[in-house]
Design an enzyme around this catalytic site. Structure first.
Site, PDB file in Angstrom:
ATOM      1  N   GLY A 268      24.468 -32.535 -20.720  1.00  0.00           N
ATOM      2  CA  GLY A 268      25.605 -32.464 -20.152  1.00  0.00           C
ATOM      3  C   GLY A 268      26.427 -31.159 -20.464  1.00  0.00           C
TER       4      GLY A 268
ATOM      5  N   ASP B  95      37.884 -43.191 -21.764  1.00  0.00           N
ATOM      6  CA  ASP B  95      36.483 -42.964 -20.904  1.00  0.00           C
ATOM      7  C   ASP B  95      35.648 -44.325 -20.685  1.00  0.00           C
ATOM      8  OD1 ASP B  95      35.023 -41.773 -18.865  1.00  0.00           O
ATOM      9  OD2 ASP B  95      33.759 -40.768 -20.120  1.00  0.00           O
TER      10      ASP B  95
ATOM     11  N   ALA C  39      27.274 -31.557 -24.439  1.00  0.00           N
ATOM     12  CA  ALA C  39      26.314 -32.428 -25.065  1.00  0.00           C
ATOM     13  C   ALA C  39      24.995 -32.441 -24.433  1.00  0.00           C
ATOM     14  CB  ALA C  39      26.800 -33.552 -25.668  1.00  0.00           C
ATOM     15  N   ASP C  40      24.051 -32.227 -25.531  1.00  0.00           N
ATOM     16  CA  ASP C  40      22.657 -32.542 -25.244  1.00  0.00           C
ATOM     17  C   ASP C  40      22.154 -33.560 -26.160  1.00  0.00           C
ATOM     18  OD1 ASP C  40      21.573 -30.449 -23.183  1.00  0.00           O
ATOM     19  OD2 ASP C  40      22.968 -29.449 -24.615  1.00  0.00           O
ATOM     20  N   VAL C  41      21.262 -34.512 -25.645  1.00  0.00           N
ATOM     21  CA  VAL C  41      20.795 -35.478 -26.498  1.00  0.00           C
ATOM     22  C   VAL C  41      19.269 -35.591 -26.386  1.00  0.00           C
ATOM     23  CG1 VAL C  41      21.125 -38.027 -27.109  1.00  0.00           C
ATOM     24  CG2 VAL C  41      22.857 -36.624 -25.938  1.00  0.00           C
TER      25      VAL C  41
END
Length: 421
Positions: A33, A145, A36-38
């Site tokens: 995103g 959110d 962030a990256d997961v």
């Protein structure tokens, strides 16, 4: 899904971080995103499968870390195992519980031929959702959110709230800090991974005085305010309402149907320069921003530009999630902020001083004009296959005036959850 690091993708930095690779095997990227990256990983010490969330925005990372530290031990909040600061504190890697699915996927499956939920199943999901939100609100954390994809679901049906990148720790104006038994902001000590090199002083549980595991709100917020003064990056509230790609549930990261294009009708929408100016003001004023959350679950006060809101924004989102669980479709699926508010008005009726005292004082009040709705659709029509008690539960949350929304604690004690099934 990518299973190997890409030379062109600079987010695949976990493979080159010895403090991480010494403890974890990185298996594959499962989400990506704006912030962030997961990755799915394996903890070498015990083969535990984990999610490693690499956050590229230090402010969002610090908010998530602090919220999760406060909430450690909460049954329906995702567990943070540890975290690392890297690249001179520009990035953080948060090690979290790994989940295969989320509530959005569960709802989609039920609505796509899965047969739907029976009343008992709905209550089970709703109860766990409320417990996660109640844990936040007891500790004066507004998530900002809440949506089905941010509630992760284990293989055993345990639901946990995740993605605290937009969360803020607030002091509710209605809370008496001298209350004899305030909910403890820090319930558990938590040992974190220290950064290799840091210019940010990271708060720790040891910074807060404990008395048998509790601390009063006045002392807690005094210490927190001191840390904010030393670290302005923590308290800056930036516009995080950005399309964040495919980074929901598995990634314990945000995927949103947020403002994905220019909304010409929405005169209050931020230009880039206005967003920059708002952020600079926030740095000085420590105020909140209305540009958070995901549109379909966004409270009217946020749609109207409020920067003086509280836990009520989560309660509105909670009502929208309940309605979606009961009907298997979103309650207000707006295509823009203007359309979102228009859909809400078409269901709940006109906004006026009776339905929402103080509405005319909202920042964007003068910029908006909607036609008079003589016959609002009503929640009953939107939920026409639901029972009266189910509609009533949603009504307690989906109402214009934030002060009239039922709190998470009150919902937990509602007879709706104590009656069969």
């Amino acid at each position: 899904m990518d299973s190997q690091p890409s030379p062109e993708n600079n987010t695949w930095t976990l493979h080159t971080r010895p403090q991480i690779t010494a403890k974890y095997q990185i298996l594959q990227r499962i989400g990506s995103g704006a912030y962030a990256d997961v990755y799915r990983g394996r903890r070498l010490s015990d083969d535990l499968t984990v999610a490693l969330k690499e956050v590229h925005d230090a402010r969002s990372a610090l908010r998530e870390i602090e919220a999760l530290r406060v909430l450690q031990g909460s049954e329906n909040v995702v567990v943070m195992h540890e975290f690392f600061w890297i690249d001179d504190d520009e990035h953080a890697v948060i090690v979290l519980e790994f989940f295969r699915t989320d509530l959005a996927a569960v709802i989609a499956e039920a609505g796509g031929g899965g047969g739907g939920f029976d009343v008992g199943e709905v209550k089970k999901w709703m109860m766990q959702v409320v417990r996660g939100v109640d844990a936040c609100h007891r500790n004066m954390i507004v998530h900002r959110d809440l949506k089905p994809s941010n509630f992760l679901v284990s293989d055993h049906g345990v639901l946990k709230l995740a993605d605290f990148g937009q969360a803020r720790i607030i002091m509710d104006p209605g809370l008496d800090s001298t209350d004899e038994n305030p909910p403890p902001p820090y319930e558990h000590d938590y040992a974190s991974s220290a950064p290799e090199s840091s210019s940010i002083e990271h708060p720790s549980s040891e910074a807060f005085p404990h008395d048998q595991g509790t601390v009063n709100h006045e002392e807690y917020f005094r210490v927190l305010e001191e840390m904010k003064t030393r670290n302005t990056i923590y308290d800056t509230d930036k516009d995080t309402n950005i399309q964040d790609g495919n980074t929901s549930c598995l990634a314990t990261c945000t995927s949103s149907n947020t403002d994905d294009g220019d909304d010409d009708l929405w005169k209050a929408s931020l230009t880039f320069e206005a967003a920059e100016e708002e952020e600079r003001r926030n740095e000085l004023d420590c105020c909140l921003t209305s540009h958070v959350g995901t549109r379909w679950y966004k409270a009217p006060e946020l749609l109207c530009g409020s920067t003086d809101y509280g836990l009520g924004v989560d309660l509105w989102s909670l009502g929208c999630i309940f309605a979606e669980l009961l009907t298997l479709k979103p309650l207000f699926p707006g295509t823009s902020d203007v359309d979102q508010l228009s859909r809400i008005i078409s269901v709940l009726g006109n906004i006026d001083g009776e339905s929402w005292p103080g509405y005319s004082k909202l920042p964007d009040y003068a910029t908006m004009s909607f036609g008079n709705v003589e016959r609002p659709i009503g929640l009953e029509e939107c939920m026409k296959n639901c029972g009266k008690d189910q509609v009533s539960m949603v009504k307690k949350l989906v109402c214009y005036d934030p002060a009239k929304r039922t709190t998470a604690m009150e919902i937990l004690h509602d007879k709706f959850f104590s009656e069969e099934p």
